[in-house]
Design an enzyme around this catalytic site. Sequence first.
Site, PDB file in Angstrom:
ATOM      1  N   THR A 172      25.481 -45.600  29.436  1.00 35.01           N
ATOM      2  CA  THR A 172      26.786 -45.649  30.125  1.00 35.01           C
ATOM      3  C   THR A 172      26.627 -45.877  31.630  1.00 35.01           C
ATOM      4  O   THR A 172      27.233 -46.780  32.205  1.00 35.01           O
ATOM      5  CB  THR A 172      27.539 -44.323  29.869  1.00 35.01           C
ATOM      6  OG1 THR A 172      27.592 -44.116  28.457  1.00 35.01           O
ATOM      7  CG2 THR A 172      28.938 -44.363  30.440  1.00 35.01           C
ATOM      8  N   ILE A 173      25.833 -45.056  32.260  1.00 37.68           N
ATOM      9  CA  ILE A 173      25.668 -45.162  33.714  1.00 37.68           C
ATOM     10  C   ILE A 173      24.672 -46.284  34.047  1.00 37.68           C
ATOM     11  O   ILE A 173      24.916 -47.111  34.929  1.00 37.68           O
ATOM     12  CB  ILE A 173      25.174 -43.814  34.310  1.00 37.68           C
ATOM     13  CG1 ILE A 173      26.176 -42.696  34.007  1.00 37.68           C
ATOM     14  CG2 ILE A 173      24.900 -43.945  35.811  1.00 37.68           C
ATOM     15  CD1 ILE A 173      27.554 -42.851  34.614  1.00 37.68           C
ATOM     16  N   GLY A 181      23.248 -35.142  35.804  1.00 42.01           N
ATOM     17  CA  GLY A 181      22.886 -34.297  34.673  1.00 42.01           C
ATOM     18  C   GLY A 181      21.590 -33.530  34.904  1.00 42.01           C
ATOM     19  O   GLY A 181      21.222 -32.665  34.108  1.00 42.01           O
ATOM     20  N   SER A 222      27.106 -35.433  40.077  1.00 44.04           N
ATOM     21  CA  SER A 222      27.867 -35.822  38.876  1.00 44.04           C
ATOM     22  C   SER A 222      29.212 -36.458  39.238  1.00 44.04           C
ATOM     23  O   SER A 222      29.627 -36.463  40.404  1.00 44.04           O
ATOM     24  CB  SER A 222      28.120 -34.584  38.023  1.00 44.04           C
ATOM     25  OG  SER A 222      29.114 -33.788  38.647  1.00 44.04           O
ATOM     26  N   CYS A 223      29.903 -36.936  38.220  1.00 46.12           N
ATOM     27  CA  CYS A 223      31.207 -37.583  38.434  1.00 46.12           C
ATOM     28  C   CYS A 223      32.209 -36.629  39.075  1.00 46.12           C
ATOM     29  O   CYS A 223      32.853 -36.961  40.074  1.00 46.12           O
ATOM     30  CB  CYS A 223      31.747 -38.118  37.104  1.00 46.12           C
ATOM     31  SG  CYS A 223      31.605 -36.965  35.727  1.00 46.12           S
ATOM     32  N   ASN A 224      32.348 -35.411  38.527  1.00 48.75           N
ATOM     33  CA  ASN A 224      33.305 -34.465  39.094  1.00 48.75           C
ATOM     34  C   ASN A 224      32.910 -34.067  40.513  1.00 48.75           C
ATOM     35  O   ASN A 224      33.764 -33.994  41.401  1.00 48.75           O
ATOM     36  CB  ASN A 224      33.393 -33.212  38.208  1.00 48.75           C
ATOM     37  CG  ASN A 224      34.282 -33.446  37.002  1.00 48.75           C
ATOM     38  OD1 ASN A 224      35.424 -33.871  37.148  1.00 48.75           O
ATOM     39  ND2 ASN A 224      33.758 -33.192  35.809  1.00 48.75           N
ATOM     40  N   HIS A 233      30.721 -26.451  39.148  1.00 44.19           N
ATOM     41  CA  HIS A 233      31.016 -27.606  40.008  1.00 44.19           C
ATOM     42  C   HIS A 233      31.114 -27.220  41.481  1.00 44.19           C
ATOM     43  O   HIS A 233      30.704 -27.996  42.344  1.00 44.19           O
ATOM     44  CB  HIS A 233      32.308 -28.284  39.534  1.00 44.19           C
ATOM     45  CG  HIS A 233      32.267 -28.661  38.085  1.00 44.19           C
ATOM     46  ND1 HIS A 233      32.707 -27.813  37.087  1.00 44.19           N
ATOM     47  CD2 HIS A 233      31.800 -29.777  37.477  1.00 44.19           C
ATOM     48  CE1 HIS A 233      32.527 -28.398  35.905  1.00 44.19           C
ATOM     49  NE2 HIS A 233      31.974 -29.582  36.107  1.00 44.19           N
ATOM     50  N   GLY A 234      31.678 -26.018  41.751  1.00 41.25           N
ATOM     51  CA  GLY A 234      31.780 -25.574  43.154  1.00 41.25           C
ATOM     52  C   GLY A 234      30.410 -25.506  43.810  1.00 41.25           C
ATOM     53  O   GLY A 234      30.169 -26.152  44.851  1.00 41.25           O
ATOM     54  N   HIS A 293      38.696 -37.684  33.929  1.00 39.01           N
ATOM     55  CA  HIS A 293      38.948 -36.284  34.296  1.00 39.01           C
ATOM     56  C   HIS A 293      40.145 -36.261  35.250  1.00 39.01           C
ATOM     57  O   HIS A 293      40.387 -37.234  35.972  1.00 39.01           O
ATOM     58  CB  HIS A 293      37.778 -35.689  35.085  1.00 39.01           C
ATOM     59  CG  HIS A 293      36.432 -35.763  34.435  1.00 39.01           C
ATOM     60  ND1 HIS A 293      36.129 -35.132  33.258  1.00 39.01           N
ATOM     61  CD2 HIS A 293      35.284 -36.364  34.842  1.00 39.01           C
ATOM     62  CE1 HIS A 293      34.846 -35.341  32.961  1.00 39.01           C
ATOM     63  NE2 HIS A 293      34.313 -36.103  33.903  1.00 39.01           N
ATOM     64  N   GLN A 297      34.942 -41.032  34.812  1.00 42.58           N
ATOM     65  CA  GLN A 297      33.596 -40.457  34.743  1.00 42.58           C
ATOM     66  C   GLN A 297      32.504 -41.498  34.558  1.00 42.58           C
ATOM     67  O   GLN A 297      31.373 -41.320  35.021  1.00 42.58           O
ATOM     68  CB  GLN A 297      33.528 -39.414  33.612  1.00 42.58           C
ATOM     69  CG  GLN A 297      33.511 -39.957  32.187  1.00 42.58           C
ATOM     70  CD  GLN A 297      34.888 -40.373  31.670  1.00 42.58           C
ATOM     71  OE1 GLN A 297      35.890 -40.122  32.304  1.00 42.58           O
ATOM     72  NE2 GLN A 297      34.912 -40.990  30.491  1.00 42.58           N
TER      73      GLN A 297
END
Length: 340
Positions: free
Chosen positions: A12-13, A111, A140-142, A194-195, A220, A302
């Site tokens: 994908t990436i 990841g 990451s994406c997020n 994520h934070g 997302h 994403q």
Amino acid sequence: MKVRVAVNGFGTIGKRVADAIARQPDMTLVGVTKTRPSFEAGRAREKGYPLFVAGSADVAEFEKAGLPVAGTLADLLGRVDLVVDAAPDKVGKENRRLYEAAGVKAIFQGGEKADVAEVSFNALGNFAAARGKRFVRVVSCNTTGLARAASVLRPAWGIGRWDATLVRRASDPAESKKGPINGILPTFHLPSHHGPDVRTIFPDLPIATTAVVVPTTLMHVHVNHVRLERAPADVAEVLAAFRRTPRFHLFAPWERVDGTPQVMEYARDRGIGFNDMMENVIWEDGVRLDDRDLYFFQAIHQESIVVPENIDAIRAMLDLAPDAATSIARTDRALGLAPA
Ligand code: NAD
């Protein structure tokens, strides 16, 4: 002279990053790797990307499928200045020793844990921190989406506290074995990881995140409440700040983009990359200000948001651009995200 780059892991990436590298005026895509034949390996051949084998790949299988192999990952690493690792989560860490042995620089993806690299990277957030580095991780994406928004809000008004709820897609469109297909799954790790991941870019950012997973594959969505340190004059000032920052795409109410289905329909209509939306998506109607309290939604595709970030990370590591703005402009022009 162009720098020579490889992509290890063509999923994908990886396939998106490979296309993006091939479009850059200062980079040559020397080859990509596959671990087994697939339509994606076939597409690499059709696009003229030399195909190398990685992991425990069986060359005979490729030959049987009519896919000529140019060599092994070790051969490929011997021909490049830098490799972008886009292998599945945690495999990048195992691959790192191969890159060390070959003496090539490497970019890892989100990841992997932060300690896989010397620095975690976001182009708007900390371009200079990756300059000259040997190992860099594109977050990451997020985290990329949150770091881009922080890069707009913090210098303009300061951030006193930021609470974000991430409504996460269940799987990528091609992943037929993952779910849920019915249900909303809370992430019981509170606050979510994520934070802290955003703080690998901005160490002192007061952000706390929570997450739920929902049955969608498109994007997302982040639901944000930011207590700013200084009040913007009005919502228009906040929208103007997002609008003038690269890698933000704003939708006006008249465009009738109700949610992520229309965002991705727009992306299909626009036809950039793999019909991707590499920018943070902001709905103008979805931004509210109550004195210093800012509320906004943003949507994150994403599969593609990290693609331009990988390109800028290459430029930072190989010293190909004087600053972030120059690199971002060059990347975005080549990808069609900014006018040529
Ligand atoms: P993917 O499964 O789509 O692609 C990974 C590719 O690597 C596959 O083609 C696989 O066959 C190949 N591979 C397997 N073992 C390998 C090995 N030993 N060496 C080389 N290649 C190998 O995964 P992806 O979604 O592209 O994710 C790649 C990385 O990007 C992960 O770290 C992931 O967390 C990160 N990431 C993914 C997304 C997303 O939404 N898909 C978003 C941002 C970041």
